[in-house]
Design an enzyme around this catalytic site. Structure first.
Site, PDB file in Angstrom:
ATOM      1  N   PRO A   1       0.825  -1.212   0.000  1.00 24.47           N
ATOM      2  CA  PRO A   1       0.000   0.000   0.000  1.00 24.47           C
ATOM      3  C   PRO A   1       0.860   1.265   0.000  1.00 24.47           C
ATOM      4  CG  PRO A   1       0.137  -0.885   2.214  1.00 24.47           C
ATOM      5  CD  PRO A   1       0.898  -1.840   1.333  1.00 24.47           C
TER       6      PRO A   1
ATOM      7  N   CYS B   1       0.340  28.205 -16.614  1.00 30.47           N
ATOM      8  CA  CYS B   1      -0.130  28.805 -17.858  1.00 30.47           C
ATOM      9  C   CYS B   1      -0.980  27.852 -18.676  1.00 30.47           C
ATOM     10  CB  CYS B   1       1.079  29.266 -18.658  1.00 30.47           C
ATOM     11  SG  CYS B   1       2.045  30.420 -17.712  1.00 30.47           S
TER      12      CYS B   1
ATOM     13  N   TYR C   1       0.963  10.861  -4.346  1.00 24.57           N
ATOM     14  CA  TYR C   1       0.999  11.157  -5.784  1.00 24.57           C
ATOM     15  C   TYR C   1       0.759  12.634  -6.094  1.00 24.57           C
ATOM     16  CZ  TYR C   1       0.794   6.123  -5.796  1.00 24.57           C
ATOM     17  OH  TYR C   1       1.062   4.801  -5.543  1.00 24.57           O
TER      18      TYR C   1
HETATM   19  N1  LLP Z   1       2.782  -1.621  -6.095  1.00 21.26           N
HETATM   20  C1  LLP Z   1       2.954  -1.382  -7.403  1.00 21.26           C
HETATM   21  C2  LLP Z   1       3.638  -2.380  -8.222  1.00 21.26           C
HETATM   22  C3  LLP Z   1       2.486  -0.182  -7.964  1.00 21.26           C
HETATM   23  O1  LLP Z   1       2.667   0.041  -9.252  1.00 21.26           O
HETATM   24  C4  LLP Z   1       1.836   0.754  -7.148  1.00 21.26           C
HETATM   25  C5  LLP Z   1       1.341   1.999  -7.713  1.00 21.26           C
HETATM   26  C6  LLP Z   1       1.684   0.461  -5.780  1.00 21.26           C
HETATM   27  C7  LLP Z   1       2.166  -0.739  -5.291  1.00 21.26           C
HETATM   28  C8  LLP Z   1       1.030   1.409  -4.824  1.00 21.26           C
HETATM   29  O2  LLP Z   1      -0.287   1.674  -5.160  1.00 21.26           O
HETATM   30  P1  LLP Z   1      -1.219   2.510  -4.148  1.00 21.26           P
HETATM   31  O3  LLP Z   1      -1.450   1.621  -2.948  1.00 21.26           O
HETATM   32  O4  LLP Z   1      -0.493   3.720  -3.774  1.00 21.26           O
HETATM   33  O5  LLP Z   1      -2.441   2.775  -4.947  1.00 21.26           O
HETATM   34  N2  LLP Z   1      -0.437   8.444  -9.909  1.00 21.26           N
HETATM   35  C9  LLP Z   1      -1.631   7.649  -9.748  1.00 21.26           C
HETATM   36  C10 LLP Z   1      -1.365   6.343  -9.035  1.00 21.26           C
HETATM   37  C11 LLP Z   1      -0.315   5.510  -9.727  1.00 21.26           C
HETATM   38  C12 LLP Z   1      -0.039   4.232  -8.985  1.00 21.26           C
HETATM   39  C13 LLP Z   1       1.148   3.544  -9.552  1.00 21.26           C
HETATM   40  N3  LLP Z   1       1.472   2.314  -8.917  1.00 21.26           N
HETATM   41  C14 LLP Z   1      -2.651   8.476  -8.982  1.00 21.26           C
HETATM   42  O6  LLP Z   1      -2.328   9.571  -8.549  1.00 21.26           O
HETATM   43  O7  LLP Z   1      -3.768   8.047  -8.804  1.00 21.26           O
END
Ligand code: LLP
Length: 451
Positions: free
Chosen positions: A308, A378, A408
């Site tokens: 997470p 801009c 993020y």
């Molecule tokens: N593990 C892997 C292999 C991942 O690619 C990611 C996120 C995570 C764990 C963690 O995911 P989380 O629990 O944080 O959702 N920029 C996008 C999110 C991109 C996530 C990329 N990978 C946003 O702002 O929604």
């Protein structure tokens, strides 16, 4: 059923304390004097005065409580904080002290975590395009696990490894499950760049090739479905698919895999009343499903790994901006422009992500108005919060606070318009300390080495 201790949400406040502001603000958020909002016992307006704006205020206790909640809900699992959500040395300290490992996806994240003192054995490296230098660094630091994401990596990594010091690896597979808040983050389905699809046999072929390499110790399977998933169901289907593949691997190659990594993607609240992933339900249902499917396939239950990111840090930070101008247009719209925007939070522009916002540092007796809170960049698309409900007398100089700002945002911040990335202050027990200073034009200039 697995016996669980309920995840800890930060301790309830004493009975005479002002009431918590509630989701999606950090659990410590309380109304403060003069319309201020206290987070971790520190007034946001006071922090803005001290450190300037835009400012990201990070509640250490919230991060720790969330990390601890994972450890308690899943004592049998490895919990790796996904550094891509937001990383700095203090974050490494906090999650490590709470018993988490780290998931990194670049040599930058790896190096920062290792320099902060995290034993590399507790680090997992993944990514769809690891460079030879990154793999070399991972080997040199003795990273615990590397996730293999593409065919070229198998030979490349094997060439770096001597058979007497094998590298533990996982193979990232694509189970064919669509989940996540936006197509851009749905990685559990075919037609995107990550992993080896199970369907069609790519995953089984990759596994065979890894097993052929004496220097690679195949520990298990990895998948990551997507991000901001609020239902448990997709994770259960991932368990089904991965256990199915584990049974196939056992039958074909006589190898029982010991680890099953379900990635991250656990959803949080951005707006009051939003759904979020129920951690206790996730822990119980995934654990039970894994046990059932393994019993059916006559497999030993592998160690569960979860990664997470957002759910650990997202709700722990508040972004504080200063209003620079308020513009009323002839067609009845109102734009409040702040001193940050898409360079510190690209999520609304990238994914249309919703946020809420409130005035802090002054009380308003005026009614409310619909306001578009826009950034200073801009582009007309530089809108942080569309149709926000804010005091009708909002004016230049006011401070606005945006919750659920921990994940993020800063990690995807850019140097657009040479505005410079914001400062980050940690708050805890009524004290604030600067973790990351504001980026200045001098930082940009210092990177120039020619003209
Ligand atoms: N593990 C892997 C292999 C991942 O690619 C990611 C996120 C995570 C764990 C963690 O995911 P989380 O629990 O944080 O959702 N920029 C996008 C999110 C991109 C996530 C990329 N990978 C946003 O702002 O929604």
């Amino acid at each position: 059923m697995t016996q669980l201790i309920a995840p800890t949400v930060p301790a309830p406040a004493p009975a005479d304390a002002p009431e918590a502001v509630g989701d999606p603000w950090p659990a410590s958020a309380r109304p403060g004097p003069g319309g201020d909002l206290l987070v971790g016992g520190v007034g946001l307006a006071e922090a803005a005065e001290r450190f300037g704006t835009p400012l990201y205020v990070l509640d250490e206790a919230e991060v720790r409580a969330r990390a601890r909640a994972y450890r308690r809900a899943m004592p049998h699992a490895d919990v790796l904080y996904a550094a891509k959500a937001f990383l700095c040395s203090a974050m490494v300290d906090w999650v490590a002290e709470e018993g988490l490992g780290l998931d990194v996806c670049s040599s930058g994240e790896l190096w920062l975590a290792a320099s902060a003192g995290l034993p590399a054995q507790r680090i997992l490296l993944h990514g769809n395009a690891k460079s030879p230098e990154e793999l070399r660094l991972a080997r040199r630091l003795r990273v615990g696990r590397i996730v293999i994401d593409g065919p070229a990596e198998i030979a490349r990594l094997a060439a770096l490894v001597a058979a007497d010091t094998p590298q533990k690896v996982l193979v990232r597979v694509v189970p064919g499950i669509a989940a996540g808040h936006h197509a851009a983050v749905q990685t559990g389905v075919g037609g995107q760049k990550f992993g080896f699809p199970i369907e069609g046999g790519d995953a089984a072929d990759a596994i065979a090739r890894v097993l052929d390499q004496p220097g690679l110790e195949l520990a298990g399977l990895h998948c990551h479905l997507g991000s901001q998933i609020t239902e448990v169901e997709p994770f259960l289907r991932a368990v089904d698919a991965l256990v199915g593949l584990m049974a196939e691997v056992r039958d074909r190659y006589g190898v029982e895999l010991r680890e099953l990594d379900l990635g991250g993607g656990h959803g949080i609240r951005y707006l009051p009343g939003d759904a979020e992933l129920d951690l206790a339900a996730f822990a119980v249902r995934v654990t039970d499903r894994l046990a059932v499917r393994c019993a059916e396939a006559d497999l030993e239950v592998p160690r569960l790994v979860v990664e997470p990111g957002r759910a650990v840090v997202g709700p722990a930070a508040v972004a504080v901006y200063r209003v620079l101008s308020v513009k009323h247009t002839a067609d009845g719209r109102c734009f409040a422009a702040v001193d940050g925007g898409m360079s510190d939070n690209p999520r609304p522009a990238l994914y249309g992500s919703p946020y809420m916002v409130r005035l802090v540092g002054r009380r308003s007796e005026a009614g409310t108005a619909r306001v578009d809170v826009v950034g200073r960049h801009c582009e007309a698309g530089d809108v942080l919060v569309r149709d926000a409900v804010l005091p009708a007398d909002l004016r230049a100089g006011d401070l606005l606070a945006v919750p659920a700002a921990g994940a993020y945002q800063l990690s995807m911040a850019s140097g657009y318009n040479l505005v410079g990335r914001p400062a980050v202050a940690a708050v805890k027990d009524g004290r604030a300390r600067l973790l990351i200073r504001r980026e200045t034009v001098e930082d940009f200039r210092l990177r120039e080495v020619g003209r």
